[in-house]
Design a protein around this motif. Structure first.
Motif, short mmCIF file in Angstrom:
data_model
loop_
_atom_site.label_atom_id
_atom_site.label_comp_id
_atom_site.label_asym_id
_atom_site.label_seq_id
_atom_site.Cartn_x
_atom_site.Cartn_y
_atom_site.Cartn_z
N ARG A 82 0.84 -1.21 0.00
CA ARG A 82 0.00 0.00 0.00
C ARG A 82 0.87 1.25 0.00
O ARG A 82 0.57 2.24 -0.67
CB ARG A 82 -0.92 0.00 1.22
N ASP A 126 -3.73 -2.86 -7.67
CA ASP A 126 -4.96 -2.62 -6.92
C ASP A 126 -5.71 -3.92 -6.67
O ASP A 126 -6.36 -4.08 -5.62
CB ASP A 126 -5.84 -1.61 -7.65
N LEU A 138 -4.20 -5.47 -3.72
CA LEU A 138 -4.47 -4.73 -2.49
C LEU A 138 -5.94 -4.74 -2.08
O LEU A 138 -6.27 -4.28 -0.98
CB LEU A 138 -3.99 -3.28 -2.65
#
Length: 298
Positions: free
Chosen positions: A247, A266, A269
């Motif tokens: 992150r 993304d 995450l």
């Protein structure tokens, strides 16, 4: 660490051990950074202990200062290593110092720990006593004027005292080279982009600390590099550590990473996604930490 990558010392600027912070970020931001520091301490506990065991102290120190202490990874490793020592833990984040105090109370060592809130980029440092050992893990490269800070430490130390500078080789790596399957090599490309960001915002990362220490009046008494390789398939903390670390990487690369890579990052995450990094069974923690031991002769 109020903001994941605040240019001025969010001591986790390049990674978990960002310990010199500006102290002005949101409470949520400081809480997030405190959590990643705690994960760093948990996952790398064995390696931190190996560094403290290696320190070439002449006699067990009774007074220790931990500069840029974060939530206490080094503080508690040093308390374990030197059971008769008292430690002054210094950081610019109230939240991190609060968490460190809570841990000290939970461990029953609060009588051996003093916390001091201070911005070590200020020319006038608070009174930190006359320690026999000063420890600075992943904090020196965040100083705006590290050469001045090194001289401050030299003058602070008791004659014959030791200064331990621990620095990391950037963010750790977690994924195999062929991952993720839709964008193999993603992590390597993220690291290349992140290095460019940090070269601008953290110019002292990767500095030649040995010559800097001798220029400040120290005598080098040892240098060691610890290679970290931890299998994470059965360690939930490794997944959380990877998530928090990537992150922070995302923050520094979002403006320069190709759209396909950013989308793949993304997906990793997104903790609700089937592609989440938390669902992977092939994570490892791979990094290096180097420690310099420098002595004040007189």
């Amino acid at each position: 660490m109020p903001h994941p990558h605040t240019p001025q010392h969010s001591a986790h600027h390049d990674h978990q051990h960002q310990h010199q912070h500006d102290g002005h970020g949101s409470q949520d931001g400081q809480e997030d950074q405190a959590e990643i520091l705690d994960l760093d301490a948990e996952v790398l506990a064995e390696h931190i202990a190996a560094i403290t065991a290696w320190l070439p102290v002449r006699t067990p120190p009774r007074q220790i200062v931990d500069l840029g202490c974060g939530t206490g990874a080094g503080t508690f490793a040093l308390l374990d290593r030197f059971p008769d020592a008292h430690i002054t833990a210094v950081d610019s984040s109230d939240r991190h110092l609060q968490r460190l105090r809570e841990k000290a109370c939970a461990r029953g060592v609060d009588d051996r720990v003093r916390t001091v809130r201070a911005d070590l980029d200020h020319a006038d440092w608070p009174d930190l006593g006359t320690p026999e050992l000063v420890w600075a893990s992943a904090s020196m490269h965040h100083m705006a004027h590290p050469d001045r800070a090194l001289r401050e430490v030299h003058d602070l130390l008791a004659p014959g005292g030791l200064f331990a500078v621990v620095e990391l080789a950037g963010f750790p790596r977690f994924l195999p080279a062929n991952a993720p399957e839709d964008r193999p090599g993603l992590e390597d490309r993220c690291h290349v982009a992140s290095e460019r960001f940090h070269a601008e915002h953290v110019p002292h990362r990767g500095a030649a600390w040995g010559p800097k220490l001798t220029d400040a009046g120290f005598t080098l008494d040892g240098e060691r590099t610890i290679t970290v390789h931890i299998e994470g398939s059965h360690n939930a903390a490794v997944g959380a550590y990877a998530l928090g670390s990537l992150r922070r990487v995302r923050y520094s690369v979002a403006d320069v990473l190709p759209a396909e890579d950013l989308a793949a990052l993304d997906r990793l995450l997104d903790t609700d996604s089937s592609h989440s990094i938390l669902r992977r069974g092939d994570l490892t923690v791979r990094t290096e930490r180097t420690v310099w031991a420098a002595r004040r002769d007189s």
